[in-house]
Design an enzyme around this catalytic site. Sequence first.
Site, PDB file in Angstrom:
ATOM      1  N   SER A   1     -10.342   7.351  -3.082  1.00 55.72           N
ATOM      2  CA  SER A   1     -11.565   8.159  -2.954  1.00 55.72           C
ATOM      3  C   SER A   1     -12.761   7.568  -3.704  1.00 55.72           C
ATOM      4  O   SER A   1     -13.611   8.300  -4.203  1.00 55.72           O
ATOM      5  CB  SER A   1     -11.308   9.597  -3.407  1.00 55.72           C
ATOM      6  OG  SER A   1     -10.340  10.200  -2.561  1.00 55.72           O
TER       7      SER A   1
ATOM      8  N   GLU B   1       0.795   3.885   1.582  1.00 57.01           N
ATOM      9  CA  GLU B   1       1.157   4.392   2.920  1.00 57.01           C
ATOM     10  C   GLU B   1       2.320   3.588   3.498  1.00 57.01           C
ATOM     11  O   GLU B   1       3.183   4.141   4.183  1.00 57.01           O
ATOM     12  CB  GLU B   1      -0.078   4.361   3.839  1.00 57.01           C
ATOM     13  CG  GLU B   1      -1.057   5.474   3.476  1.00 57.01           C
ATOM     14  CD  GLU B   1      -2.521   5.169   3.753  1.00 57.01           C
ATOM     15  OE1 GLU B   1      -2.817   4.242   4.523  1.00 57.01           O
ATOM     16  OE2 GLU B   1      -3.370   5.874   3.171  1.00 57.01           O
TER      17      GLU B   1
ATOM     18  N   HIS C   1       0.853  -1.196   0.000  1.00 58.77           N
ATOM     19  CA  HIS C   1       0.000   0.000   0.000  1.00 58.77           C
ATOM     20  C   HIS C   1       0.889   1.246   0.000  1.00 58.77           C
ATOM     21  O   HIS C   1       1.952   1.247   0.613  1.00 58.77           O
ATOM     22  CB  HIS C   1      -0.913  -0.001   1.230  1.00 58.77           C
ATOM     23  CG  HIS C   1      -1.951   1.074   1.168  1.00 58.77           C
ATOM     24  ND1 HIS C   1      -1.687   2.372   1.513  1.00 58.77           N
ATOM     25  CD2 HIS C   1      -3.239   1.048   0.759  1.00 58.77           C
ATOM     26  CE1 HIS C   1      -2.781   3.095   1.313  1.00 58.77           C
ATOM     27  NE2 HIS C   1      -3.738   2.315   0.870  1.00 58.77           N
TER      28      HIS C   1
ATOM     29  N   GLU D   1      -3.851   2.246  -7.306  1.00 58.69           N
ATOM     30  CA  GLU D   1      -4.242   3.338  -6.425  1.00 58.69           C
ATOM     31  C   GLU D   1      -3.348   4.555  -6.673  1.00 58.69           C
ATOM     32  O   GLU D   1      -2.238   4.630  -6.127  1.00 58.69           O
ATOM     33  CB  GLU D   1      -4.102   2.907  -4.962  1.00 58.69           C
ATOM     34  CG  GLU D   1      -4.960   1.722  -4.583  1.00 58.69           C
ATOM     35  CD  GLU D   1      -5.260   1.697  -3.092  1.00 58.69           C
ATOM     36  OE1 GLU D   1      -6.442   1.664  -2.743  1.00 58.69           O
ATOM     37  OE2 GLU D   1      -4.320   1.740  -2.282  1.00 58.69           O
TER      38      GLU D   1
ATOM     39  N   GLY E   1     -11.041   2.870   1.200  1.00 58.93           N
ATOM     40  CA  GLY E   1     -10.579   3.317   2.515  1.00 58.93           C
ATOM     41  C   GLY E   1     -11.711   3.983   3.268  1.00 58.93           C
ATOM     42  O   GLY E   1     -12.534   3.330   3.912  1.00 58.93           O
TER      43      GLY E   1
HETATM   44  P1  PGA Z   1      -9.538   6.073   0.245  1.00 63.38           P
HETATM   45  O1  PGA Z   1      -8.356   5.006   0.492  1.00 63.38           O
HETATM   46  O2  PGA Z   1     -10.712   5.286  -0.311  1.00 63.38           O
HETATM   47  O3  PGA Z   1      -9.837   6.652   1.600  1.00 63.38           O
HETATM   48  O4  PGA Z   1      -9.033   7.059  -0.725  1.00 63.38           O
HETATM   49  C1  PGA Z   1      -8.103   3.978  -0.405  1.00 63.38           C
HETATM   50  C2  PGA Z   1      -6.902   3.168   0.052  1.00 63.38           C
HETATM   51  O5  PGA Z   1      -5.965   3.751   0.614  1.00 63.38           O
HETATM   52  O6  PGA Z   1      -6.849   1.931  -0.149  1.00 63.38           O
END
Ligand code: PGA
Length: 255
Positions: free
Chosen positions: A215, A99, A97, A169, A236
């Site tokens: 999003s 992050e 991911h 993503e 998310g």
């Molecule tokens: P989000 O996150 O839907 O809040 O943009 C998606 C994700 O990080 O998998």
Amino acid sequence: MILRKKLIAGNWKMNKTSADSVTLVKEIAQQIGRQTEVDVLVCPPATALESVGRTLEGANIKLGAQNMHFEASGAFTGEISAPMLRDLFVTHVILGHSERRALFGEDDQLINQKVLSALKTELRPVLCVGESLEEREAGDTLKVVQTQLEAGLAGVSNEQAASVILAYEPVWAIGTGKVATSDQAQEVHAFIRELLTKLFGETIAQKVRILYGGSMKPSNADELLAQTDIDGGLIGGAALEARSFVDLVKAAAKS
Ligand code: PGA
């Protein structure tokens, strides 16, 4: 043409205690009922995997983790391994991911070790790839996605590739409310499928699901899910409430 079953996956990130997680998943299970048109996956924090797993017994919802270490056991303080996840009836694991890449220094090589370890342990990796805003603006989107994908899947056999799930993503769309247009997303998804064809052959490339993440919510899901190569969503923010998550499952069912 192979029909890929859509998958709606919730990435809860670092949200919800074990008790809150059980409440949420009960609501989701109740509202979804026994539908089988769409595969549904929830990925609560590690501390809630056991309680959520118990709650889901008999429900048609799969359980995933958000991360893992590539070794099976050992002196890795704070880490959790694939066999430990399997022991809690976890079937999927989100890997790479953005992050994890940006905030925890995970590089393609480490992510690849995790992918191989997950597959060896019969966990299905949900491998995330995607470009930053800078990279998109520099025209490097496809190059970045190609590098992440090829490195992340290095050493994966054709047989194993069939159980991999990919998530595109775009980093600039995650948690920002800025969703990629359906054309932007479809372009990258089609490119990913082409790469999969080169790496693993047409049959496998047609089977592998490629999720969109960033999003995604009920108000923008229809258009995204209507694209040829978008096979579901990694959600998310909108996965933290039963109503919006279930609406996304319904949107996938009618797409
Ligand atoms: P989000 O996150 O839907 O809040 O943009 C998606 C994700 O990080 O998998």
